[in-house]
Design an enzyme around this catalytic site. Structure first.
Site, PDB file in Angstrom:
ATOM      1  N   ALA A  72       0.851  -1.187   0.000  1.00  0.00           N
ATOM      2  CA  ALA A  72       0.000   0.000   0.000  1.00  0.00           C
ATOM      3  C   ALA A  72       0.889   1.240   0.000  1.00  0.00           C
ATOM      4  O   ALA A  72       2.073   1.176   0.341  1.00  0.00           O
ATOM      5  CB  ALA A  72      -0.916  -0.008   1.217  1.00  0.00           C
ATOM      6  N   GLY A 117      -0.246  -5.167   0.764  1.00  0.00           N
ATOM      7  CA  GLY A 117      -1.410  -5.204  -0.107  1.00  0.00           C
ATOM      8  C   GLY A 117      -1.164  -5.919  -1.415  1.00  0.00           C
ATOM      9  O   GLY A 117      -2.085  -6.477  -2.015  1.00  0.00           O
ATOM     10  N   GLU A 120      -1.665  -9.500  -0.715  1.00  0.00           N
ATOM     11  CA  GLU A 120      -3.103  -9.713  -0.521  1.00  0.00           C
ATOM     12  C   GLU A 120      -3.852  -9.741  -1.851  1.00  0.00           C
ATOM     13  O   GLU A 120      -4.766 -10.552  -2.040  1.00  0.00           O
ATOM     14  CB  GLU A 120      -3.658  -8.623   0.389  1.00  0.00           C
ATOM     15  N   GLU A 140       3.397  -5.626   7.616  1.00  0.00           N
ATOM     16  CA  GLU A 140       2.668  -4.510   8.229  1.00  0.00           C
ATOM     17  C   GLU A 140       3.044  -4.257   9.683  1.00  0.00           C
ATOM     18  O   GLU A 140       3.066  -3.097  10.129  1.00  0.00           O
ATOM     19  CB  GLU A 140       1.147  -4.760   8.126  1.00  0.00           C
TER      20      GLU A 140
END
Length: 267
Positions: A72, A117, A120, A140
């Site tokens: 992200a 992300g 993911e 994270e």
């Protein structure tokens, strides 16, 4: 659907009846920000809702050689409030669910970094191909965060609860060979070109089967993963019997008896 529509952060190409989505922010290592996620949601929603658009498969990849999606966009996240973060997490999860539930098979072609992300997004696809330089991780916790786009849920289903906890708690990265051994990745390739060519070959092989049956199989497998075996068997039985009313089932069985290639319509 207008396949010529342009996006700021994405490229979408249709090769025969197979779509290729490329995250196109190479100077930011294809990091996910609100704009990328919003454009992905718009594109996937259009693809999923257009009954006249006969796409048979989809590839997700990243522009360049360095990164699939490096994660992200932390610069965007740094000053977010809890309310802002909830909205971002909801958007990211909506995109992963769209990849997971679109009827056609989706292959993530991971080149370089697939972190946070990015990992993911890859996990929400049906399976992952990777180059030998690919790197996966959910780092994270190193930023005081947790995965927010489905990583705490999907990773355990792919590599087992203990492996997933070790990766998420430690925040360590794994290279393609370890990801392959863990079952996160299905196949690895020396180059991105080789990976993309094989992914397209795989989609064409799948498309030779009944598109309707493949879509039903995807739905049953995705929904069954969270059920008990008894509940899953009931789901399978309902879908197995229901598919006997499809045109593809009647064409496929008739073609087998007549010793000819089937002409599937995806219905």
């Amino acid at each position: 659907m207008n396949t010529n529509k342009s996006y700021t952060t994405l490229k979408f190409e249709l090769q025969e009846k197979f779509g290729v989505i490329t995250i196109n922010r190479p100077t930011k290592l294809n990091a996910l920000n609100t704009e990328v996620l919003s454009e992905l949601k718009e594109l996937l929603t259009d693809l999923k809702s257009d009954d006249k658009f006969e796409m048979l498969g989809l590839i997700l990849t990243g522009e360049g050689e360095k990164a699939f999606i490096a994660g992200a966009d932390i610069a965007e996240m740094a000053d977010m409030t809890p309310s802002d973060a909830y909205t971002l997490g909801q958007l990211g999860q909506q995109v992963t669910v769209l990849f997971e539930t679109i009827q056609v098979p989706v292959i993530a072609c991971v080149n370089g970094f697939a972190l946070g992300g990015g990992c993911e997004m890859a996990m929400s696809c049906d399976f992952i191909y990777a180059t030998e330089n690919a790197v996966f991780g959910q780092p994270e916790v190193k930023l005081g965060l947790i995965p927010g786009f489905g990583g705490t849920q999907r990773l355990a289903k792919l590599v087992g609860r203990n492996n997933a906890k070790e990766l998420i708690f430690s925040g360590r990265n794994v290279k393609a060979d370890e990801a392959l051994r863990m079952g996160l990745v299905v196949r690895t390739f020396a180059t991105k070109d080789a990976m993309m060519a094989e992914a397209m070959k795989t989609l064409k092989s799948i498309a030779a089967n009944s598109p309707f049956a493949v879509g039903v199989a995807k739905k049953v497998m995705n929904e069954g993963i969270d059920l008990t075996i008894a509940e899953g068997l009931q789901l399978e039985k309902r879908q197995f019997s229901g598919i006997f009313s499809s045109e593809d089932m009647h064409e496929g069985t008739k073609a087998f008896v007549e010793k000819r290639a089937p002409n599937f319509k995806g219905k």
